[in-house]
Design a protein around this motif. Structure first.
Motif, PDB file in Angstrom:
ATOM      1  N   GLU A  20      22.194  40.675 -68.632  1.00 27.00           N
ATOM      2  CA  GLU A  20      21.931  39.298 -68.222  1.00 27.00           C
ATOM      3  C   GLU A  20      21.141  38.607 -69.321  1.00 27.00           C
ATOM      4  OE1 GLU A  20      20.404  36.888 -64.244  1.00 27.00           O
ATOM      5  OE2 GLU A  20      20.129  39.052 -64.434  1.00 27.00           O
ATOM      6  N   LEU A  21      21.652  37.471 -69.794  1.00 31.75           N
ATOM      7  CA  LEU A  21      21.028  36.734 -70.882  1.00 31.75           C
ATOM      8  C   LEU A  21      20.588  35.360 -70.391  1.00 31.75           C
ATOM      9  CD1 LEU A  21      23.715  37.414 -73.650  1.00 31.75           C
ATOM     10  CD2 LEU A  21      21.792  38.861 -73.002  1.00 31.75           C
ATOM     11  N   ILE A  22      19.406  34.933 -70.817  1.00 33.99           N
ATOM     12  CA  ILE A  22      18.888  33.615 -70.452  1.00 33.99           C
ATOM     13  C   ILE A  22      18.709  32.797 -71.719  1.00 33.99           C
ATOM     14  CG2 ILE A  22      17.010  32.358 -69.345  1.00 33.99           C
ATOM     15  CD1 ILE A  22      16.486  34.816 -67.636  1.00 33.99           C
ATOM     16  N   LEU A  23      19.520  31.758 -71.869  1.00 34.83           N
ATOM     17  CA  LEU A  23      19.476  30.896 -73.046  1.00 34.83           C
ATOM     18  C   LEU A  23      19.022  29.494 -72.630  1.00 34.83           C
ATOM     19  CD1 LEU A  23      21.397  33.231 -73.962  1.00 34.83           C
ATOM     20  CD2 LEU A  23      22.482  31.554 -75.458  1.00 34.83           C
ATOM     21  N   TYR A  24      17.759  29.199 -72.887  1.00 39.56           N
ATOM     22  CA  TYR A  24      17.187  27.895 -72.555  1.00 39.56           C
ATOM     23  C   TYR A  24      16.669  27.231 -73.836  1.00 39.56           C
ATOM     24  CZ  TYR A  24      17.120  28.590 -67.447  1.00 39.56           C
ATOM     25  OH  TYR A  24      17.478  28.768 -66.130  1.00 39.56           O
ATOM     26  N   GLY A  25      17.041  25.973 -74.048  1.00 40.76           N
ATOM     27  CA  GLY A  25      16.509  25.227 -75.192  1.00 40.76           C
ATOM     28  C   GLY A  25      17.574  24.826 -76.194  1.00 40.76           C
ATOM     29  N   PHE A 202      13.852  17.797 -71.900  1.00 42.79           N
ATOM     30  CA  PHE A 202      14.684  17.614 -73.087  1.00 42.79           C
ATOM     31  C   PHE A 202      14.658  16.146 -73.510  1.00 42.79           C
ATOM     32  CE2 PHE A 202      17.057  21.112 -70.799  1.00 42.79           C
ATOM     33  CZ  PHE A 202      16.588  22.135 -71.620  1.00 42.79           C
ATOM     34  N   ASP A 203      14.475  15.915 -74.816  1.00 43.69           N
ATOM     35  CA  ASP A 203      14.538  14.561 -75.356  1.00 43.69           C
ATOM     36  C   ASP A 203      16.007  14.168 -75.490  1.00 43.69           C
ATOM     37  OD1 ASP A 203      14.313  12.179 -76.636  1.00 43.69           O
ATOM     38  OD2 ASP A 203      13.263  12.936 -78.399  1.00 43.69           O
ATOM     39  N   ILE A 204      16.432  13.178 -74.741  1.00 39.55           N
ATOM     40  CA  ILE A 204      17.844  12.794 -74.739  1.00 39.55           C
ATOM     41  C   ILE A 204      18.042  11.385 -75.337  1.00 39.55           C
ATOM     42  CG2 ILE A 204      18.764  14.282 -72.955  1.00 39.55           C
ATOM     43  CD1 ILE A 204      17.290  10.849 -72.256  1.00 39.55           C
TER      44      ILE A 204
END
Length: 356
Positions: A20-25, A202-204
């Motif tokens: 299980e992988l968690i990719l945030y950012g 997050f800067d959008i």
């Protein structure tokens, strides 16, 4: 040296052969500055060894197209089945990664966005032209990646990218970007130029159409076509829903009727049983409407009493008596202008007693 960021967590279950992988950012190639580094990702995926299923959790505004392509290729080249869960946002380059997964799942109010590649350039006319050509090639490459996943054609995908299209789960599924809609919601908040989603900000501001899409996607105010249905059609097409609505209606109706009758009893008036009985059971009305009817009735009764007093006074009128010397002084004291004063006082006292 800047502190290295832990951009993801890896949980490996050797017995079940899963990871299980968690990719945030943000996505990039620098393992120190970028939240998600394609280089470190590749190394760690290779170190997983013999796993059969990989679950990827992603919440990302995008980043480097080239790094996203590298991560996507790493996932494609692995023998394991890859399932991506969009935990909040998959925008820009992050959608390249999800397109490389076998199954993509998304909560109903999460966000998915695709747009044209963006870069910063400077130089003369020839150098700028080269940049334009490079961006066109990158766009075509991204479209080819999307074509391997979606149901849309090349022209449609190009238009969606040109328009910087924001989608909720339903729209993303219609185009084929995702496979399953998860029946849950993620926390979202829009503050100035920042999107706070699933506890990440997050800067959008670089996304030109985000504010335009806010009302339709972020606030879930999509234009919907009104569909009218008769009660019989509802019963035939959705019997379970019909029964549920019917039972809920009965339940609510009983509670409301109980409250209505209690409110009438709370008025505390006992002299108008006919009005109360009618209000409760014959022609049901609210307590406030009953109170108004009682006030009207009381007003009518008072007016009638005054009219009765007036009529009785006229009936007992005594013509003036001329004192010719034979009338006693005692009789004169009881009359004024031919009116029997004592009689009037007596009747007024009687009416007063009746009104108490």
């Amino acid at each position: 040296m800047p502190k290295q960021l832990k951009f993801w967590n890896l949980v490996k279950n050797e017995e079940e052969k899963t990871a299980e992988l968690i990719l945030y950012g943000s996505i990039g190639s620098d393992e120190y500055w970028d939240d998600i580094s394609d280089k470190v990702f590749k190394q760690d995926i290779e170190n997983l060894g013999d796993v059969e299923n990989i679950t990827l959790h992603i919440n990302s505004p995008g980043g480097s197209v080239f790094s996203a392509v590298a991560i996507a290729n790493t996932l494609k080249n692995h023998k394991a089945k890859v399932t991506a869960n969009i935990d909040g946002l998959a925008a820009s380059a992050a959608t390249i990664i999800t397109s490389a997964c076998d199954t993509v799942r998304m909560p109903k109010n999460a966000l998915f966005m695709i747009h044209n590649p963006i870069t910063f350039a400077y130089g003369n006319n020839q150098e700028m032209q080269k940049t334009v050509e490079m961006l066109d090639k990158i766009k075509n490459s991204i479209i080819e990646t999307y074509l391997s996943k979606t149901k849309a054609d090349k022209k449609t995908l190009s238009e969606l990218m040109d328009n910087e299209t924001w989608m909720d789960a339903e729209t993303a599924k219609e185009y084929g970007f995702i496979d399953e809609i998860v029946d849950e919601e993620v926390g979202k908040e829009f503050v100035e130029n920042k999107l706070i989603i699933n506890n990440m900000a997050f800067d959008i501001s670089k996304f030109k159409n985000f504010r335009k899409a806010k009302d339709t996607v972020i606030d879930n105010k999509k234009n919907t076509k009104e569909v009218k249905m008769t009660l019989e059609e509802l019963k035939n097409q959705f019997p379970d829903l019909y029964d549920y609505v019917l039972n809920e209606g009965k339940k609510i109706g009983k509670e409301e009727e109980k409250e209505r009758l209690k409110a009438i009893d709370d008025i505390g008036v006992n002299n108008y049983s006919d009005l109360i009985e009618n209000a409760k059971y014959v022609n049901p009305i609210s307590a406030s409407e009953l109170a108004i009817n009682i006030l009207k009735k009381q007003k009518e009764e008072k007016a009638q009493k005054l009219q009765n007093i007036k009529n009785e006074s006229q009936d007992n009128f005594i013509p003036p008596v001329v004192n010719d010397g034979t009338t006693s002084g005692k009789k004169e004291e009881k009359q004024f202008m031919g009116i029997d004063i004592m009689n009037i006082f007596s009747r007024m006292n009687k009416k007063t007693e009746e009104g108490k």
